[in-house]
Design an enzyme around this catalytic site. Sequence first.
Site, PDB file in Angstrom:
ATOM      1  CE  LYS A  31      -1.172   1.143   4.015  1.00 46.70           C
ATOM      2  NZ  LYS A  31      -1.839   1.282   5.120  1.00 46.70           N
ATOM      3  CB  THR A  32       3.686   2.387   2.187  1.00 49.62           C
ATOM      4  OG1 THR A  32       2.980   1.925   3.283  1.00 49.62           O
ATOM      5  CG2 THR A  32       4.452   3.563   2.432  1.00 49.62           C
ATOM      6  CG  ASP A 214      -1.833   5.557   5.147  1.00 54.74           C
ATOM      7  OD1 ASP A 214      -2.299   4.594   4.425  1.00 54.74           O
ATOM      8  OD2 ASP A 214      -0.825   5.196   5.915  1.00 54.74           O
ATOM      9  CD  GLU A 215      -3.023   2.370   8.760  1.00 56.56           C
ATOM     10  OE1 GLU A 215      -4.170   1.669   8.532  1.00 56.56           O
ATOM     11  OE2 GLU A 215      -1.966   1.841   8.874  1.00 56.56           O
ATOM     12  CD  GLN A 245      -4.214  -4.335   8.166  1.00 54.14           C
ATOM     13  OE1 GLN A 245      -3.482  -4.114   8.900  1.00 54.14           O
ATOM     14  NE2 GLN A 245      -4.304  -4.376   6.898  1.00 54.14           N
ATOM     15  NE  ARG A 597       0.525  -6.455  11.116  1.00 57.48           N
ATOM     16  CZ  ARG A 597       0.250  -5.601   9.967  1.00 57.48           C
ATOM     17  NH1 ARG A 597       0.948  -4.711   9.437  1.00 57.48           N
ATOM     18  NH2 ARG A 597      -0.730  -6.073   9.156  1.00 57.48           N
TER      19      ARG A 597
END
Length: 798
Positions: A31-32, A214-215, A245, A597
């Site tokens: 994503k980043t 973001d998020e 998330q 993670r």
Amino acid sequence: MPHEELTEAQLAAVHHVDGPLLILAGPGSGKTRVVTHRIAQLLELGIPARNIIALTFTNKAADEMKRRVGLLAPLASVWMSTFHRFCARLLREYAPYVGLPENYTIYDTSDSLQALKHALDALDLDLTHTTPDRVHSAISWAKNNLITSEQYEPRRGSPLGAIVARVYPEYQKRLLESGAVDFDDLLLHTAVLLRENPEIRRRLDERYRYILVDEYQDTNLAQYTIVRAMSVDYPNLAVTGDPDQSIYGWRGANLSNILDFEHDYPNVKIVRLEQNYRSTKRILRVADRLISFNKRRKLKSLFTDNAEGRPVRLIFHPTQRDEAEQIASCIEAEVRAGRRRPRDFAVFYRTNALSRALEFALREFSIPYQMVNGLEFYQRKEIKDVVAYLHLLNNPRDNVAFTRIINTPPRGIGRGTIAKLQIHAAQRGLSLLAAARESGLIEGLNKKAAVAVAKFVAFFDHLTLSATAPVEEIIGHVLADSGYHDFLKQSEDEDDQERLANIEELLTAAREFDEMHPATGALEAFLEQAALVNDTDAWEVEDDRVTLMTVHAAKGLEFPVVFMIALEEGIFPHERSRNEEDQLEEERRLLFVGITRAREELHLSRACYRHYRGQFRPTVPSAFLMELPQEELDFQQPKTAAAVDQALSAAMSDIHCESQHGDDGIDFDPHDLEFAPRPSLPVSSEENHADFPVTLSSEEGQSEGVVAAPPFRLTTAAELAARNAEVAFSGPTPAEKISPEVFHQGMVVQHPIYGLGKIVALSGGGAKRKATVMFASGAGEKHFLLAHSPLRPATQNT
DNA sequence: TGTGAGTTGATTTTT
DNA sequence: TCAACTCACA
């Protein structure tokens, strides 16, 4: 700009220019990369950097984005910042519009709690059924939902609501009088500013033509409104997020913001990033299965081209100590064998309190680790004290800062004096500092106190002369002239010496800040910085250490090997989440975040017994474990499990077990448990023959004297005997029985659950000999049949 | 006013 | 367990 390393889906997002864009990005889906490439792309198309803004939730995320955009487009200066920092800047410019001075102070959580307590005191509200904390979060919730103090209406019949309805306006009034805002106000004021000033809204909309968030799944209504207001005329809003998330619902995050995005922005382009580049297939399947139990989500299918990988390990340990030691020794073995380095490992836990045993074990094995969190630097008392002086210098109306330092170090200005100052200030509409200037005029203030206050004011006025100096210099003056430095230096307390060291660190931070911001007005900028950073930002990837953190803190990170501990009912999912489906889903998402993670290995564990909140108690495996695909798991129950059974049985033997029909809130079918993570409960005493199964373990809804036991199948006495024959006991209680005759009146004894106690009465003889024990742990008095009890003389092993 | 003992009540925590 | 807070005393 070379895009060839991007996949088709990623390219679709990168090349999207105008109009709303929703990027649904699963964990580890790059994503980043997409976001940073897209910013670079916009710049390449000739869009000025000043028209682009990227908003994140953490400084860490903002910094990372800056770094990576910097690599792609070195010269651009796109504004990338957290929501709060963005709002803080905006408010500096438009402060008067919302009734704030330009030099307003940002209160952190503890400052605002302090202000709230003052407000509660002033109104003399009855808090017997609630706490300032709860009131605080209720106000926070209201603010995040854009409910101002004037608009707030309590739900009828809600006692907390009634208190909030009264104190919220008072609290808000006090903040404004102090020229201060809390974190939520940064958003609320900005949202109101945009709502009530169409001209300003239009200007900002035009200025920030391309907005990236973001998020997005973690945005609350206030953040949503701000973003929405700035993307009306130029609806070039790109948001990234993953509903699975979303783990900040308890802070007002509203999952609907992302679930309804398509509804709010009809012509939205949706890009799904479902390929995972991080984890093994097995880890991903485990995560995917778990999250499939959630109802409120957007379906997405995760897949990866990565290797199959090893099975996910699930281990039950006898106690948390075994759990910690096993993790430590596992890490040590891998590092020693040269297969991994310490920094490859991370251990996640649900609550900070769980880190203790781990820290201990890691130290014992001499494994370097870094713990994210602990006491945050700017939350330490000494730092807050010194910073409060700075706050008061910057904003003399800051009453919280004033109250904090007026008698720090001690100047003989006590509670009574401060109360009188407050009354005087309230009567005359003055700030506390202004009231202090009139100390001679204050009624009822004795001469000694008045002089002490006057001396403080004189000192402070002198300090003001240095307010425009570099920050490091100002702090130097504060330390020397306030007497704080000497106060700590002369202290006998070792902690105070450490405090001096921390203050040194603050001086270093100030020096660095001064070097980077040589302009005047440094103080205000420094304070803003200090208010809006936290220690999670200080986490260093570079350090070769094992990482210990809460699952929340782990979001956005990845590690080759991840351990998740304490997968137990009441801990994970947390007991406070058990009653509501929404909250349970959030807990499940939290576990999902933790699992995803992991790159190569994932170890899940649970201890059958755990010291928690000062009590040693049996635990029940997390219901989430039952939702994992068992074919992906390598389940291990340690050999000492039999020992655990016995300890449990012993603990049960003296306590009446109440049987209950139906289930006790833990809702799964034991038949599903083929892999059977089941510590079993043997029947071992005449007093323990109740109608099983015994289900317990939640504290609520149980009568006293009932003790927790896992709702699993029972081991028969014969099975138990067979297992005990195989495995030598090494658990928390000794295997050998102690003769009832050993015990005598007044003896201090040890119990595996209740801890230390004293025998207050004895009766009967032989197998029927009974003891009454008073426990220190707060368990009160309990009766035991000595022949079957796990009691033993405390002197044996303490 | 300052301090030591006792009581109480506990998530997570981007900012 | 542990830290924050209260309350009684010096």
